[in-house]
Design a protein around this motif. Sequence first.
Motif, PDB file in Angstrom:
ATOM      1  N   ALA A 506      22.800  -2.745 -19.101  1.00  0.00           N
ATOM      2  CA  ALA A 506      23.267  -3.878 -18.416  1.00  0.00           C
ATOM      3  C   ALA A 506      23.720  -3.618 -16.868  1.00  0.00           C
ATOM      4  O   ALA A 506      23.888  -4.388 -15.987  1.00  0.00           O
ATOM      5  CB  ALA A 506      24.243  -4.719 -19.081  1.00  0.00           C
ATOM      6  N   ILE A 507      24.524  -2.457 -16.719  1.00  0.00           N
ATOM      7  CA  ILE A 507      25.162  -1.939 -15.414  1.00  0.00           C
ATOM      8  C   ILE A 507      24.290  -0.639 -15.332  1.00  0.00           C
ATOM      9  O   ILE A 507      24.137   0.281 -16.105  1.00  0.00           O
ATOM     10  CB  ILE A 507      26.525  -1.663 -15.700  1.00  0.00           C
ATOM     11  CG1 ILE A 507      27.385  -3.048 -16.239  1.00  0.00           C
ATOM     12  CG2 ILE A 507      27.088  -1.156 -14.547  1.00  0.00           C
ATOM     13  CD1 ILE A 507      28.655  -2.866 -16.379  1.00  0.00           C
ATOM     14  N   ALA A 508      24.223  -0.360 -13.937  1.00  0.00           N
ATOM     15  CA  ALA A 508      23.744   0.950 -13.313  1.00  0.00           C
ATOM     16  C   ALA A 508      24.211   1.306 -12.102  1.00  0.00           C
ATOM     17  O   ALA A 508      24.793   0.726 -11.438  1.00  0.00           O
ATOM     18  CB  ALA A 508      22.155   0.804 -13.420  1.00  0.00           C
ATOM     19  N   MET A 509      23.907   2.460 -11.784  1.00  0.00           N
ATOM     20  CA  MET A 509      24.155   2.882 -10.394  1.00  0.00           C
ATOM     21  C   MET A 509      23.027   3.176  -9.414  1.00  0.00           C
ATOM     22  O   MET A 509      22.182   3.963  -9.921  1.00  0.00           O
ATOM     23  CB  MET A 509      24.906   4.490 -10.555  1.00  0.00           C
ATOM     24  CG  MET A 509      26.183   4.287 -11.298  1.00  0.00           C
ATOM     25  SD  MET A 509      27.416   3.361 -10.802  1.00  0.00           S
ATOM     26  CE  MET A 509      27.802   4.005  -8.916  1.00  0.00           C
ATOM     27  N   MET A 510      23.138   2.642  -8.287  1.00  0.00           N
ATOM     28  CA  MET A 510      21.851   2.442  -7.348  1.00  0.00           C
ATOM     29  C   MET A 510      22.463   3.311  -6.327  1.00  0.00           C
ATOM     30  O   MET A 510      23.465   3.517  -5.643  1.00  0.00           O
ATOM     31  CB  MET A 510      21.533   1.068  -6.735  1.00  0.00           C
ATOM     32  CG  MET A 510      20.660   1.384  -5.829  1.00  0.00           C
ATOM     33  SD  MET A 510      20.157  -0.224  -5.486  1.00  0.00           S
ATOM     34  CE  MET A 510      18.956  -0.760  -6.653  1.00  0.00           C
ATOM     35  N   ASN A 511      21.534   4.287  -5.996  1.00  0.00           N
ATOM     36  CA  ASN A 511      21.552   5.327  -4.762  1.00  0.00           C
ATOM     37  C   ASN A 511      20.625   4.670  -3.510  1.00  0.00           C
ATOM     38  O   ASN A 511      19.621   4.317  -3.764  1.00  0.00           O
ATOM     39  CB  ASN A 511      21.250   6.502  -5.049  1.00  0.00           C
ATOM     40  CG  ASN A 511      22.046   7.227  -5.873  1.00  0.00           C
ATOM     41  OD1 ASN A 511      23.300   7.812  -5.504  1.00  0.00           O
ATOM     42  ND2 ASN A 511      21.908   7.370  -7.304  1.00  0.00           N
ATOM     43  N   ALA A 512      21.406   4.520  -2.316  1.00  0.00           N
ATOM     44  CA  ALA A 512      20.474   4.154  -1.159  1.00  0.00           C
ATOM     45  C   ALA A 512      20.649   5.448  -0.300  1.00  0.00           C
ATOM     46  O   ALA A 512      21.556   5.636   0.370  1.00  0.00           O
ATOM     47  CB  ALA A 512      21.137   2.916  -0.474  1.00  0.00           C
ATOM     48  N   TYR A 513      19.260   6.031  -0.147  1.00  0.00           N
ATOM     49  CA  TYR A 513      19.164   7.088   0.852  1.00  0.00           C
ATOM     50  C   TYR A 513      18.596   6.688   2.086  1.00  0.00           C
ATOM     51  O   TYR A 513      17.587   5.880   2.097  1.00  0.00           O
ATOM     52  CB  TYR A 513      18.452   8.193   0.347  1.00  0.00           C
ATOM     53  CG  TYR A 513      18.791   8.710  -1.142  1.00  0.00           C
ATOM     54  CD1 TYR A 513      19.986   9.582  -1.049  1.00  0.00           C
ATOM     55  CD2 TYR A 513      18.109   8.426  -2.407  1.00  0.00           C
ATOM     56  CE1 TYR A 513      20.279   9.967  -2.225  1.00  0.00           C
ATOM     57  CE2 TYR A 513      18.653   8.916  -3.329  1.00  0.00           C
ATOM     58  CZ  TYR A 513      19.721   9.696  -3.566  1.00  0.00           C
ATOM     59  OH  TYR A 513      20.297  10.243  -4.761  1.00  0.00           O
ATOM     60  N   ARG A 514      18.983   6.979   3.275  1.00  0.00           N
ATOM     61  CA  ARG A 514      18.342   6.998   4.602  1.00  0.00           C
ATOM     62  C   ARG A 514      17.352   7.843   4.815  1.00  0.00           C
ATOM     63  O   ARG A 514      17.711   9.286   4.928  1.00  0.00           O
ATOM     64  CB  ARG A 514      19.516   6.997   5.785  1.00  0.00           C
ATOM     65  CG  ARG A 514      19.112   6.489   7.057  1.00  0.00           C
ATOM     66  CD  ARG A 514      19.950   6.635   8.080  1.00  0.00           C
ATOM     67  NE  ARG A 514      21.311   5.536   7.898  1.00  0.00           N
ATOM     68  CZ  ARG A 514      21.164   4.391   8.467  1.00  0.00           C
ATOM     69  NH1 ARG A 514      20.172   3.824   9.118  1.00  0.00           N
ATOM     70  NH2 ARG A 514      22.478   3.840   8.218  1.00  0.00           N
ATOM     71  N   VAL A 515      16.109   7.177   4.999  1.00  0.00           N
ATOM     72  CA  VAL A 515      15.064   8.178   5.076  1.00  0.00           C
ATOM     73  C   VAL A 515      14.074   7.806   6.097  1.00  0.00           C
ATOM     74  O   VAL A 515      14.318   6.652   6.860  1.00  0.00           O
ATOM     75  CB  VAL A 515      14.035   8.484   3.521  1.00  0.00           C
ATOM     76  CG1 VAL A 515      15.100   8.900   2.718  1.00  0.00           C
ATOM     77  CG2 VAL A 515      13.713   7.015   3.357  1.00  0.00           C
TER      78      VAL A 515
END
Length: 561
Positions: A506-515
Amino acid sequence: MIFDEADGIFEFLRGTLPYYTIAVVPIIIMVSVTPVLGAHEFTVYRMQQFDLQGAPHGCRNSIINVEARTLNTATYNRKCIVARLSELSQTHYQEVIQQGAAGLLILLPSNISSLSAEQQQHIMELERTLLEEEVNIPIYFTQETPEMEEIYNSVQKSPNNERAGTAAEELIGSVTTSGFQMVISGSSPKPQTDVQIASIQGKLPGFGVEEQLPTVALVAHYDAFGIAPALSFGADSNGSGVAALLELARLLSHLYTSSRTHPRFNLLFLLSGGGKFNYQGSKKWIEDNIDSSEGSLLPDSLYTLCLDTIGTDDSLYLHVSKPPKDGSPGSFLYKELQNVANWLYPEMNVSMVHKKINLAEEVLAWEHERFSIRRLPAFTLSRLHVPKLLSRMSILDTRDKVDVDKLARNVKIIAEALARHMYNLSGTFKAEIFSDGLAVQKQFLTAWIDYLSSNSRSAQLLASISPRHPLVTTLEQTMARYLKEVRTSIFKPDRREPEVVFYEPAIAMMNAYRVKPAVFDLFLAVAIAIYLSIVYFIIMNFYRVESFLRQLASPVKSKQT
């Protein structure tokens, strides 16, 4: 002068240039193709996913690993669309689904309570649209923090995100700009195991032989529902019902502690679980009590009064599946509710709403219908005129939706009406029973509303912690303070044909990478190939380069001589 040492320079280049070329090129590649220029990690909340009576609902996927785009992009195919909730219309949502987006991240306003009525209505309608059918792409929600706003603005300003006028502009934009890669790793969604939905019951036995006394049951479900389980706070639906039931238990228990006021009347109290999933907790409780060999009071009860969403407004509706006959206990209660409201609060309106049970619907409209199906007299008291209002199942049902003053007023009306029924007082009785030391405590109600709306109360999260969720434990301890024979009954879905199936996470960790975009690698490879070709040409024809440089240096030497 600068060519005096030309022979030494030529000798250096002739011997070491090939090796420096080999060393420098990989360095250039590493510097140019650095995949991660910046990384951000933040919490996201996954959209609902559950099966009810075998029918799937919500999003069926959870993994994302694609580039981010906003709603302004030319195509959504294989992209993670980042959109503000206020900007995401139902048309946009359908386009995102139909064009094959790989994910949808919706940014929630940092202060939901500040939204206008029109904006809140738009959001609630969007919630209903998202849950109308199952979705194959992962959908997540997150708060619009300054960090998320920076990511969103960066993606929005990117030329890749704009609808370019020509193919050349699109190609140049793809090469010259960078974007964000949104990543949520892990396994695919899986059903929760060992689901246990708890319902807590207690009672106040009347004075005399318990089995021979009339009985009334008071019921409220304690779970909440919204588009995302981890964002379902349910302050009014049904935090207000829970707070009201606990306050009624506190008030009425005072009458049962003194022999002078101890009524010849039994009261049953139930805080049921799984209310938002077709009232599975109350269904289990009814079955246990009707089929019980311990002499349950429920089968012979006069009626069951369910409390649902009573935290605001100046109207209360008594919802019934079958109107009570004149002179019946249910009719007496209804008249007393009206009499007390008209006497103490003239602005209040108490009326009855009759709706037959529709067994063809997937979910029952009100909790009392669970009792009515088993031919037990039951009603639901609510400020809502109809059951399918969007506010009952929305993440917008937050603390600010409950007016404690009006909640206390409604509790007062219910308590006075019940007391008049227990003591057989007619409508002409004009004295407040619950006043002074027995008055409704707003502090008690405020504390419970604050507590209940401070954390998510979705049935998934309440059922996922074993052996007992802290909220369930707290409710059980509070009921034990005022009631007797408090115990908890557990509903477990059938293993072969489960009535309800919950999925995690129900809950997660999202990573946003600048590419850099993928097409940048192609152009970089072409540039490196050209560079290496030039270097190779110079090496293979170095004697010509050396001769050319000596010719440039010779006039300088002659003038010096």
